[in-house]
Motif scaffolding. Structure first.
Motif, PDB file in Angstrom:
ATOM      1  N   CYS A 126       0.803  -1.239   0.000  1.00 50.27           N
ATOM      2  CA  CYS A 126       0.000   0.000   0.000  1.00 50.27           C
ATOM      3  C   CYS A 126       0.825   1.273   0.000  1.00 50.27           C
ATOM      4  N   ARG A 127       1.981   1.195  -0.646  1.00 50.43           N
ATOM      5  CA  ARG A 127       2.838   2.377  -0.745  1.00 50.43           C
ATOM      6  C   ARG A 127       3.215   2.602  -2.204  1.00 50.43           C
ATOM      7  N   ALA A 128       2.265   2.573  -3.062  1.00 54.75           N
ATOM      8  CA  ALA A 128       2.569   2.734  -4.484  1.00 54.75           C
ATOM      9  C   ALA A 128       3.241   4.082  -4.727  1.00 54.75           C
ATOM     10  N   LEU A 159      -4.007   6.487  -5.599  1.00 56.07           N
ATOM     11  CA  LEU A 159      -2.912   7.466  -5.627  1.00 56.07           C
ATOM     12  C   LEU A 159      -3.368   8.706  -6.379  1.00 56.07           C
ATOM     13  N   VAL A 160      -2.893   9.857  -5.929  1.00 54.94           N
ATOM     14  CA  VAL A 160      -3.190  11.115  -6.620  1.00 54.94           C
ATOM     15  C   VAL A 160      -1.883  11.734  -7.086  1.00 54.94           C
ATOM     16  N   ARG A 162      -0.404  15.262  -8.913  1.00 54.63           N
ATOM     17  CA  ARG A 162      -0.686  16.628  -9.363  1.00 54.63           C
ATOM     18  C   ARG A 162       0.400  17.007 -10.352  1.00 54.63           C
ATOM     19  N   PRO A 170      10.290  22.855  -6.510  1.00 51.54           N
ATOM     20  CA  PRO A 170      10.808  23.593  -5.357  1.00 51.54           C
ATOM     21  C   PRO A 170      12.292  23.294  -5.145  1.00 51.54           C
ATOM     22  N   GLU A 174      10.977  17.847  -0.506  1.00 52.29           N
ATOM     23  CA  GLU A 174      10.955  16.720   0.417  1.00 52.29           C
ATOM     24  C   GLU A 174      10.592  15.457  -0.355  1.00 52.29           C
ATOM     25  N   PRO A 175      11.458  14.449  -0.349  1.00 54.42           N
ATOM     26  CA  PRO A 175      11.151  13.240  -1.141  1.00 54.42           C
ATOM     27  C   PRO A 175       9.836  12.597  -0.694  1.00 54.42           C
ATOM     28  N   SER A 176       9.131  12.062  -1.654  1.00 49.17           N
ATOM     29  CA  SER A 176       7.859  11.405  -1.361  1.00 49.17           C
ATOM     30  C   SER A 176       7.647  10.281  -2.367  1.00 49.17           C
ATOM     31  N   TYR A 177       6.635   9.477  -2.127  1.00 48.12           N
ATOM     32  CA  TYR A 177       6.323   8.392  -3.061  1.00 48.12           C
ATOM     33  C   TYR A 177       5.875   8.941  -4.419  1.00 48.12           C
ATOM     34  N   THR A 178       5.215  10.073  -4.392  1.00 43.03           N
ATOM     35  CA  THR A 178       4.703  10.634  -5.640  1.00 43.03           C
ATOM     36  C   THR A 178       5.689  11.591  -6.294  1.00 43.03           C
ATOM     37  N   HIS A 180       7.549  15.125  -7.237  1.00 44.31           N
ATOM     38  CA  HIS A 180       6.979  16.422  -7.627  1.00 44.31           C
ATOM     39  C   HIS A 180       7.004  16.517  -9.149  1.00 44.31           C
TER      40      HIS A 180
ATOM     41  N   TYR B 141      -3.909   9.968   4.177  1.00 41.87           N
ATOM     42  CA  TYR B 141      -3.567   8.745   3.449  1.00 41.87           C
ATOM     43  C   TYR B 141      -4.235   8.611   2.073  1.00 41.87           C
ATOM     44  N   ARG B 142      -4.014   9.572   1.240  1.00 42.09           N
ATOM     45  CA  ARG B 142      -4.364   9.425  -0.174  1.00 42.09           C
ATOM     46  C   ARG B 142      -5.854   9.238  -0.442  1.00 42.09           C
ATOM     47  N   ARG B 243      -0.862  17.240   0.249  1.00 41.73           N
ATOM     48  CA  ARG B 243       0.283  16.462  -0.226  1.00 41.73           C
ATOM     49  C   ARG B 243       0.081  14.980   0.076  1.00 41.73           C
ATOM     50  N   ASP B 244       0.950  14.181  -0.517  1.00 41.84           N
ATOM     51  CA  ASP B 244       0.874  12.741  -0.324  1.00 41.84           C
ATOM     52  C   ASP B 244       1.110  12.399   1.149  1.00 41.84           C
TER      53      ASP B 244
END
Lengths: 312, 269
Positions: A126-128, A159-160, A162, A170, A174-178, A180, B141-142, B243-244
Motif C-alpha cells: 500500500c505504498r505505491a 494514488l493522486v 498533481r 521547489p 521533500e522526497p515522497s512516493y509521488t 513532484h 492517506y491518499r 500532499r501525499d
C-alpha cells in the motif's frame, strides 16, 4: 513469479483482480465480478500497445454515465483506462537496463520467489509510487484539469498525482512516493517532469520489482489522439543508481466512457497463513498490525499495536 | 506533512465552471439595445471587466475543519437520535475505545475512514472542481472522493467507504447525495454506526470567501429514529495543497493513525 504479499484488503473490480490477484492478497473485499479480465498472455510488445477493442461484455461492474471526450487536444479531462501492459511477465518490465547493483538485487528477490518466498514491495504494501502507478494502473485514471494543474486520480493503486502547469520544482523538495511533477505544453504535447521520489517505491509492480533511487527522473510526453479517445504516453526514466541507460516506454490510455471511478481501499491485512513465507526487503514493509480471528459470529479484526489512534 | 505551501497560480478556470462565478452581461443577450445606449455600455463594460478580474469566490481550494470533532453532534449540539439498536452498538464501541480497543475502527489500521467521517477529521481537504466531476482530496492517506456532476443516477453495485456521490449546483450551493456507504466504517471517531442503506446529503456553501460551511443530513432508519443534521465549517488555507500522506509509514514512526485534534500548521511544511 512469486506469490504476492498478504497485506492488502482491497476493493477493486474483479475484472482487474483476475490479473491482479497475485499482487493483491486481500481476502474480504474484492469487487464481485470477473467478466472482462484483461489478458496477460500472448500480447504484443510493450513498445506500442494496440488499438482498443470495442466489444463490451455484459457485467455487473459499476457503470458510469456516457461521456464524450473533448476534441480539444489540450483538454485531458475525463475518465481513462490504461491498456494492459504487454510484457512477458505480468506487472514486470521486460529487460530493463539495470546497473550491476540493481541487477543483483532483483535477481536475489527472484531467487527468493522461486524458493517459495513472498517478496513484499512498496506497491503490495500500500505504498505505491507515481512511477509504477503511471506505468501500470490497474483500474480507471480520472483526470481533472484547470489552469493550475492536472489532477490525476488513480483508482488502483489508490494514488493522486498533481501535474503543476508552468511551475518549477521547489528548491528544497521533500522526497515522497509521488515526487513532484511540473508540466508544460510543447505544441499539443504535455511534457511532464517528475523528480523528488523517495527511492522506496519500485519502478514496476511485481513483488520483486525494479527498485528506484531518489535520483530517479521521469519525463512523460503525453499526446491526445485526434478523435480525443486516446492518450499516448511516451515515457523516459533515468536513475543513476538503478538504470544503466534511459528506460523508454510507451503507454496508451483509452477514453473510458461508461466507466466509473471506484475506490480501492488498501491497508495492511496480515494473514497468518502467509506470514512464515514472507520476505521484507525493507523493514518498513513489515506489518505492525495483527489479524485477530473472530470467534463464533464475531468477525476478524485487525489490531495495530502502536498505531496510537488518539481516540481513547 | 500534508500540505504543500507552494502557491501555484490562479484557479480561474475552476471558478469559471461554477454558475455563480460566470460574469453576466446583459449586452451579450441584447447587443442592439446596448449599441443604442452608448454610455451605459461603457459603464457596464467597465463593470464586466472588473467582474472578470475578480470572479466570485469558489469552493475550490484547500480547507481545514474549524473544529475537528471526535464525536458528531446535531446542529443543536445533541447526540444524534439513535434507535435502541443503534445505541447498543454505539455503547459497545464507546466502551471498547475506553478499554483501549479501537479495532472496530478501520482507520486505526489505515483503511479508509469513510464518509462523512473524513470530512470531520483534522486533516486538510482540497476541492478540485470540473464541470463534469468534483474531487475532494483528503490530506489523510491518499483518500479522495469523486462526485459525479452528470445529473444521472448511478447504480450502487456494492457498498464502499466513500459510496456513490452525485452532485448538483443550486445557485452557488453544491448539494451532494451519497449512497452505497459501507457499514464497515463509522460516522465519527467515537463510533456512531450506520447501515449500508444510509443516505447522506451534504450542502456546501461559502459563508465568506475564506469560510466554507458543509451541512450534513443523515438518513438511516435502522440506527437513527429520524433524519438528523450536523454542520462543520472550514477555513481556507490559501495557496496550499494537499500532499501525499502514507498512514502506514506514520504509524511505523509512532504517530497515530488518526489524529483527533491539531492545527494544520503542525502538518504543513
Amino acid at each position: 513469479m512469486s506469490r504476492a504479499p498478504a497485506h492488502r484488503a482491497c476493493t477493486r473490480r474483479l475484472a482487474v483482480a483476475a490479473t491482479v490477484g497475485l499482487l493483491c492478497c486481500g481476502t474480504s473485499a474484492l469487487r464481485p465480478t470477473a467478466v472482462n479480465a484483461q489478458p496477460t498472455q500472448a500480447q504484443p510488445t510493450q513498445a506500442q500497445p494496440p488499438r482498443a477493442q470495442s466489444a463490451q461484455p455484459e457485467s455487473t461492474i459499476p457503470r458510469g454515465p456516457h461521456e464524450d471526450p473533448s476534441l480539444d487536444a489540450r483538454d485531458f479531462r475525463g475518465i481513462w483506462q490504461a491498456l494492459p501492459m504487454r510484457t512477458k511477465r505480468a506487472f514486470r518490465l521486460d529487460d530493463p537496463p539495470l546497473t550491476p547493483i540493481a541487477d543483483a538485487l532483483v535477481r536475489s528477490y527472484e531467487a527468493l520467489g522461486r524458493a517459495g518466498r513472498i517478496v513484499a514491495s512498496a506497491r503490495t504494501t500500500c505504498r505505491a509510487g507515481a512511477v509504477n502507478a503511471t506505468l501500470i494502473p490497474f483500474d480507471t485514471v480520472t483526470i481533472l484539469q484547470n489552469d493550475e494543474a492536472l489532477t490525476v486520480l488513480f483508482a488502483s493503486p489508490n494514488l493522486v498525482r498533481r501535474l503543476w502547469l508552468d511551475a518549477a520544482h521547489p528548491e528544497n523538495l521533500e522526497p515522497s512516493y509521488t515526487g513532484h511533477s511540473v508540466a508544460r505544453w510543447e505544441g499539443d504535447t504535455l511534457v511532464v517532469d517528475t523528480i523528488g521520489t523517495n527511492g522506496i517505491a519500485e519502478i514496476d509492480a511485481g513483488g520483486a520489482g525494479i527498485p528506484s533511487s531518489t535520483g530517479l527522473h521521469m519525463v512523460e510526453r503525453i499526446t491526445k489522439s485526434a478523435d480525443g479517445r486516446e492518450l499516448d504516453l511516451d515515457i523516459t526514466i533515468t536513475d543513476p543508481v538503478v538504470l544503466s541507460a534511459p528506460l523508454k516506454l510507451m503507454r496508451r490510455w483509452q477514453w473510458a466512457s461508461g466507466e466509473r471511478w471506484v475506490e480501492e481501499d488498501c491497508a495492511e491485512n496480515p494473514r497468518f497463513d502467509t506470514a512464515a513465507t514472507e520476505f521484507f526487503p525493507r523493514e518498513l514493509f513489515r506489518p505492525i498490525c495483527k489479524r485477530v480471528a473472530g470467534q463464533g459470529d464475531a468477525t476478524s479484526r485487525v489490531v495495530c499495536e502502536g498505531a496510537g489512534n488518539e481516540s481513547r | 506533512v500534508t500540505v504543500d505551501l507552494a502557491a501555484r497560480g490562479t484557479e480561474r478556470s475552476v471558478r469559471a465552471v461554477e454558475p455563480a462565478a460566470r460574469p453576466r452581461s446583459m449586452f451579450r443577450r441584447s447587443p442592439r439595445r446596448a449599441l443604442r445606449a452608448g454610455c451605459v455600455l461603457l459603464a457596464a463594460a467597465a463593470i464586466h471587466a472588473h467582474a472578470q478580474r475578480a470572479p466570485a469566490p469558489s469552493i475550490a481550494g484547500t480547507w481545514f475543519p474549524a473544529s475537528p470533532a471526535e464525536a458528531m453532534r446535531t446542529t443543536s449540539g445533541a447526540v444524534p437520535p439513535l434507535t435502541v439498536e443503534g445505541q447498543a452498538l454505539y455503547d459497545e464501541r464507546v466502551a471498547a475505545r475506553r478499554a483501549g480497543d479501537v479495532s472496530f475502527d478501520r482507520a486505526s489500521w489505515c483503511a479508509s475512514p469513510g464518509l462523512p467521517r473524513i470530512m470531520f477529521m483534522p486533516y486538510p481537504l482540497e476541492i478540485v472542481v470540473d464541470p463534469r466531476r468534483i474531487a475532494i482530496l483528503s490530506g489523510w492517506y491518499r483518500r479522495y472522493r469523486v462526485i459525479d456532476m452528470s445529473g444521472e443516477r448511478l447504480e450502487v453495485v456494492f457498498p464502499t467507504s466513500m459510496g456513490v456521490s452525485t452532485g448538483r449546483w443550486r445557485g452557488t450551493r453544491l448539494v451532494v447525495e451519497t449512497v452505497g456507504l459501507s457499514p464497515e466504517t463509522v460516522l465519527d471517531s467515537a463510533g456512531l454506526p450506520h447501515t449500508a442503506d444510509m443516505r447522506l446529503t451534504e450542502q456546501f456553501a461559502l459563508k465568506d470567501a475564506d469560510t466554507l460551511e458543509v451541512r450534513f443530513t443523515v438518513v438511516d432508519p435502522v440506527y437513527y429514529a429520524r433524519p438528523w443534521e450536523s454542520v462543520m465549517t472550514y477555513r481556507r488555507l490559501a495557496g496550499q495543497h494537499v500532499r501525499d500522506d502514507v498512514c502506514l509509514d506514520r504509524i511505523k514512526s509512532g504517530e497515530p493513525a488518526v489524529r483527533l485534534s491539531g492545527e494544520p500548521a503542525a502538518r504543513f511544511e
